[in-house]
Enzyme design. Structure first.
Site, short mmCIF file in Angstrom:
data_model
loop_
_atom_site.label_atom_id
_atom_site.label_comp_id
_atom_site.label_asym_id
_atom_site.label_seq_id
_atom_site.Cartn_x
_atom_site.Cartn_y
_atom_site.Cartn_z
N ASP A 178 0.85 -1.19 0.00
CA ASP A 178 0.00 0.00 0.00
C ASP A 178 0.89 1.25 0.00
O ASP A 178 1.83 1.33 -0.79
CB ASP A 178 -0.95 -0.04 1.21
N TYR A 313 -4.22 13.28 -0.62
CA TYR A 313 -4.24 14.60 -1.26
C TYR A 313 -2.82 15.06 -1.61
O TYR A 313 -2.57 15.52 -2.73
CB TYR A 313 -4.90 15.61 -0.32
N HIS A 366 -4.66 -7.87 0.10
CA HIS A 366 -3.94 -6.61 0.23
C HIS A 366 -3.08 -6.52 1.49
O HIS A 366 -2.04 -5.87 1.47
CB HIS A 366 -4.96 -5.47 0.22
#
Length: 401
Positions: A178, A313, A366
């Protein structure tokens, strides 16, 4: 200076959580909705009831404190001042064990190292052992959050590298999935050879065929078929792109807006994370208390749940073409492939000159360190062991008892 750390959530914080849970208003649900619309109402109702009455955070807190040697340390980050960083650090009894930095992602935390830690530090004449460091990313767990804008992969990489050096590991290897994949890749780019000697990822990503960036791969894509396993991987990748990545768009565009809901509503936070835990794993049987511990770490985190979203972001802003532009590294690289990973690409898309180790698994998703700890550690032992392609990559650190 390093300071020992123990998780000790105030009683008042636990009491407030119970009060908020008692005031929960759950939404309605369509008949036979299942997972089509998101986390099922029955699952969330059951988890909320358990969280409010039955789940014992103090028990989980004590287990984390007993199993994970925790510390904090101030680390100065260029342009961002000093951040107090929380981390796990356990040395093997093997003096020349291999220093390894483990980096988690979202919606994980330092808890992802819990299952692999005892395996990694295990001393044996048959396989290498590791000195393990796993830090809470700034804004996650019990690390302080950045206070200024622009804290992206470069800054996270700086924290990881400075932490390892501060602990006396001037040269080390890394492992991550990740965000841990992207951060350890950035470490390899910025500090490769001098400090980071090799990196391993369970989230292998690469750039797709492209007429300008990867023309030969595009030609190969048009002319040659993929294996059945690769076709399944592409289906999984398309599912993630079309149905499973809405969270990414929201967290990468207006994280503050979402943050109000996650910071104020424990049930909102629970549902937001629980959905990913189930859909991102490979039929992993989550125990309710296991889920609640993962979510509670976010709820009780030092900076609050909203802080964990901002990396999306900042990285999206700093690297707008990240998915298409190659980001090469030059140190030895290893990949472990788990079939239910969110992005599972054809192997030829991932071929680079410094890819020295690859391992295929028949199951797993994952959260490899949590779902398949033995398999992941075995891959690391193979990559860095005597017969492996990255043996003795850290000079003088081979890790055998």
């Amino acid at each position: 200076m390093e300071a020992p750390f123990r998780i000790a959530v105030p009683d008042s914080s636990i009491s407030l959580l119970k009060q908020k849970l008692a005031l929960t208003t759950l939404p309605d649900e369509l008949d036979d909705a299942g997972w089509q619309y998101g986390a099922p109402l029955a699952d969330v109702r059951r988890l909320v009831a358990r969280w409010q009455d039955g789940y014992d955070w103090r028990k989980s807190e004590a287990q984390l404190n007993s199993e994970l040697p925790q510390f904090t340390r101030d680390i100065k980050v260029d342009g961002h001042g000093v951040l107090n960083v929380h981390y796990i650090h356990q040395r093997s009894t093997v003096v020349d064990a291999i220093p390894l930095l483990f980096v988690h992602g979202w919606p994980g935390s330092f808890i992802e190292v819990q299952k692999i830690l005892p395996l990694l530090v295990e001393a044996s004449p048959e396989h290498p052992s590791f000195h393990v460091v796993a830090f809470s990313l700034p804004g996650y767990g019990f690390s302080e959050a950045p206070r200024k804008q622009g804290f992206e992969l470069t800054q996270f990489a700086e924290v990881g590298n400075k932490l390892m050096i501060a602990l006396g590991y001037n040269q080390y290897v890394t492992q991550g999935g990740d965000w841990g994949h992207l951060i350890t890749r950035r470490i390899a780019q910025l500090y490769g050879h001098k400090h980071s000697k090799a990196w391993h990822s369970n989230f292998p990503t690469g750039n797709p065929p492209h007429p300008i960036h990867r023309p030969l791969l595009l030609l190969s894509h048009l002319l040659f078929k993929y294996t059945p396993k690769e076709d399944e991987g592409l289906k999984r990748t398309m599912w993630y792109r079309d149905q499973g990545s809405g969270y990414f768009a929201e967290q990468a565009s207006y994280p503050q807006t979402l943050g109000y809901g996650l910071a104020d509503s424990p049930v909102g936070l629970l549902a937001w994370i629980y959905e990913k835990l189930v859909l991102w794993t490979d039929n992993y049987r989550w125990d309710d208390d296991e889920v609640l511990t993962w979510v509670s770490i976010y709820w009780f985190s030092r900076a609050g749940p909203a802080a964990s979203l901002r990396i999306y972001y900042e990285v999206n802003k700093a690297y707008p073409d990240l998915a298409n532009k190659p980001e090469p590294t030059t140190i030895p690289t290893g990949y472990s492939f788990f079939p239910k990973e969110l992005i599972s690409l054809p192997r030829r898309w991932l071929q680079v000159p410094n890819l020295v180790f690859q391992s295929e698994h028949d199951s797993g998703g994952h959260f490899a360190a949590h779902e398949k700890p033995k398999e992941l550690v075995e891959d690391l032992r193979k990559m860095f062991g005597r017969a492996g392609p990255a043996f003795a990559v850290v000079p003088g650190k081979v890790g055998y008892a």
